[in-house]
Motif scaffolding. Structure first.
Motif, mmCIF file in Angstrom:
data_model
loop_
_atom_site.group_PDB
_atom_site.id
_atom_site.type_symbol
_atom_site.label_atom_id
_atom_site.label_comp_id
_atom_site.label_asym_id
_atom_site.label_seq_id
_atom_site.Cartn_x
_atom_site.Cartn_y
_atom_site.Cartn_z
ATOM 1 N N GLU A 157 0.836 -1.208 0.000
ATOM 2 C CA GLU A 157 0.000 0.000 0.000
ATOM 3 C C GLU A 157 0.866 1.252 0.000
ATOM 4 O O GLU A 157 0.567 2.233 -0.711
ATOM 5 C CB GLU A 157 -0.928 -0.016 1.207
ATOM 6 C CG GLU A 157 -2.037 -1.057 1.103
ATOM 7 C CD GLU A 157 -2.924 -1.068 2.351
ATOM 8 O OE1 GLU A 157 -2.530 -0.431 3.351
ATOM 9 O OE2 GLU A 157 -3.964 -1.740 2.331
ATOM 10 N N SER A 160 3.902 1.476 -1.149
ATOM 11 C CA SER A 160 4.546 1.578 -2.460
ATOM 12 C C SER A 160 3.570 2.125 -3.490
ATOM 13 O O SER A 160 3.934 2.972 -4.317
ATOM 14 C CB SER A 160 5.051 0.194 -2.875
ATOM 15 O OG SER A 160 5.596 0.239 -4.173
ATOM 16 N N TYR A 161 2.288 1.624 -3.457
ATOM 17 C CA TYR A 161 1.285 2.127 -4.382
ATOM 18 C C TYR A 161 1.039 3.621 -4.173
ATOM 19 O O TYR A 161 0.860 4.387 -5.123
ATOM 20 C CB TYR A 161 -0.029 1.355 -4.202
ATOM 21 C CG TYR A 161 0.057 -0.100 -4.653
ATOM 22 C CD1 TYR A 161 0.981 -0.502 -5.618
ATOM 23 C CD2 TYR A 161 -0.802 -1.060 -4.108
ATOM 24 C CE1 TYR A 161 1.042 -1.823 -6.025
ATOM 25 C CE2 TYR A 161 -0.739 -2.383 -4.506
ATOM 26 C CZ TYR A 161 0.189 -2.760 -5.469
ATOM 27 O OH TYR A 161 0.255 -4.052 -5.862
ATOM 28 N N ARG A 162 1.014 4.067 -2.906
ATOM 29 C CA ARG A 162 0.722 5.472 -2.608
ATOM 30 C C ARG A 162 1.831 6.372 -3.152
ATOM 31 O O ARG A 162 1.578 7.418 -3.753
ATOM 32 C CB ARG A 162 0.579 5.665 -1.094
ATOM 33 C CG ARG A 162 0.113 7.071 -0.697
ATOM 34 C CD ARG A 162 -0.153 7.180 0.799
ATOM 35 N NE ARG A 162 -1.229 6.290 1.230
ATOM 36 C CZ ARG A 162 -1.057 5.197 1.957
ATOM 37 N NH1 ARG A 162 0.188 4.859 2.320
ATOM 38 N NH2 ARG A 162 -2.072 4.453 2.313
ATOM 39 N N THR A 182 3.876 5.594 -5.567
ATOM 40 C CA THR A 182 3.811 5.537 -7.026
ATOM 41 C C THR A 182 2.746 6.478 -7.568
ATOM 42 O O THR A 182 2.943 7.174 -8.579
ATOM 43 C CB THR A 182 3.502 4.093 -7.478
ATOM 44 O OG1 THR A 182 4.522 3.219 -6.975
ATOM 45 C CG2 THR A 182 3.471 3.999 -8.987
ATOM 46 N N ALA A 183 1.604 6.539 -6.888
ATOM 47 C CA ALA A 183 0.516 7.416 -7.324
ATOM 48 C C ALA A 183 0.921 8.882 -7.202
ATOM 49 O O ALA A 183 0.622 9.705 -8.086
ATOM 50 C CB ALA A 183 -0.738 7.142 -6.489
ATOM 51 N N LEU A 184 1.608 9.224 -6.100
ATOM 52 C CA LEU A 184 2.037 10.609 -5.921
ATOM 53 C C LEU A 184 3.044 11.019 -6.990
ATOM 54 O O LEU A 184 2.998 12.117 -7.549
ATOM 55 C CB LEU A 184 2.660 10.795 -4.527
ATOM 56 C CG LEU A 184 1.676 10.710 -3.341
ATOM 57 C CD1 LEU A 184 2.448 10.748 -2.024
ATOM 58 C CD2 LEU A 184 0.684 11.868 -3.397
ATOM 59 N N ALA A 222 3.269 9.764 -9.918
ATOM 60 C CA ALA A 222 2.583 9.841 -11.209
ATOM 61 C C ALA A 222 1.887 11.177 -11.378
ATOM 62 O O ALA A 222 1.732 11.677 -12.499
ATOM 63 C CB ALA A 222 1.573 8.688 -11.324
ATOM 64 N N ASN A 223 1.463 11.813 -10.273
ATOM 65 C CA ASN A 223 0.734 13.076 -10.342
ATOM 66 C C ASN A 223 1.657 14.295 -10.288
ATOM 67 O O ASN A 223 1.194 15.436 -10.342
ATOM 68 C CB ASN A 223 -0.269 13.171 -9.181
ATOM 69 C CG ASN A 223 -1.414 12.182 -9.367
ATOM 70 O OD1 ASN A 223 -1.798 11.870 -10.501
ATOM 71 N ND2 ASN A 223 -1.928 11.648 -8.267
#
Length: 211
Positions: A193, A195-197, A199-201, A203-204
């Protein structure tokens, strides 16, 4: 007179044993019978067949009796445990029993004592311990079968030990506690979770937002 006495005693016992030897054939031997008719005057022997003689043995007649029956008990181990009734020790015992059983010793017959002594002497000679080391003797058969049994026991013990080791390894693999597995899975979930968070940040992100 001496020859006549021998003919009624020791030679009679020898004749009985000769008949037993001819009828109870051993390994690789042929059953022999009197060449007749006429049987009363026949002096020669011929090979017997099932058409004119009762054959006492119809089993295996291999030179290597133990090799007639084998069992593979391991990848690299084979036990040989075949036995034939026409092996040397067994067939000599059969001959001795037959020779003694066919004779009678009437009390009224003056030659009975001498015939019995002649038969007993041959029995003791044929069945003495001097033959124990001969191939196919009962003692050699027993030793070879015992060696096969010992080999089988050793392999069985080794396989039992290997089985126990494999079962222990399997229990270690399958016997992990559920709580420990749950904790590991939760920790992994948390890391995923995070790592996903991140990665999402990432990406934005844009250059303006970064500045």
């Amino acid at each position: 007179a001496s020859l006549e006495a021998l003919a009624k005693t020791e030679l009679a016992a020898a004749s009985t044993y000769a008949a037993a030897d001819n009828f109870f054939n051993g390994q690789g031997e042929t059953v022999m019978r009197v060449d007749g008719p006429p049987f009363e005057t026949a002096t020669a022997l011929v090979a017997a067949t099932s058409a004119d003689t009762v054959l006492w043995y119809k089993g295996e007649n291999a030179a290597d009796a133990r090799g007639t029956v084998t069992a593979k008990i391991d990848d690299n181990t084979t036990v040989r445990y075949g036995v034939q009734a026409n092996e040397n020790g067994i067939v000599n015992l059969v001959r001795a029993l037959a020779a003694m059983a066919v004779e009678t010793y009437p009390a009224a017959d003056s030659s009975s004592s001498g015939r019995f002594d002649g038969m007993a002497d041959r029995q003791m000679s044929r069945l003495s311990e001097a033959h124990n080391n001969e191939a196919g003797s009962i003692e050699v058969i027993a030793i070879e079968l015992t060696l096969g049994k010992t080999r089988m026991g050793t392999v069985s013990e080794r396989l039992t030990t290997g089985d126990a080791q494999l079962r222990t390894m399997l229990e270690e693999i399958e016997g992990v506690s559920k709580e420990e597995v749950a904790m590991e899975m939760l920790a992994l979930q948390t890391r995923l979770e995070a790592s996903y968070r991140v990665t999402a940040l990432v990406a934005n992100l844009s250059l303006v937002n970064y500045l």
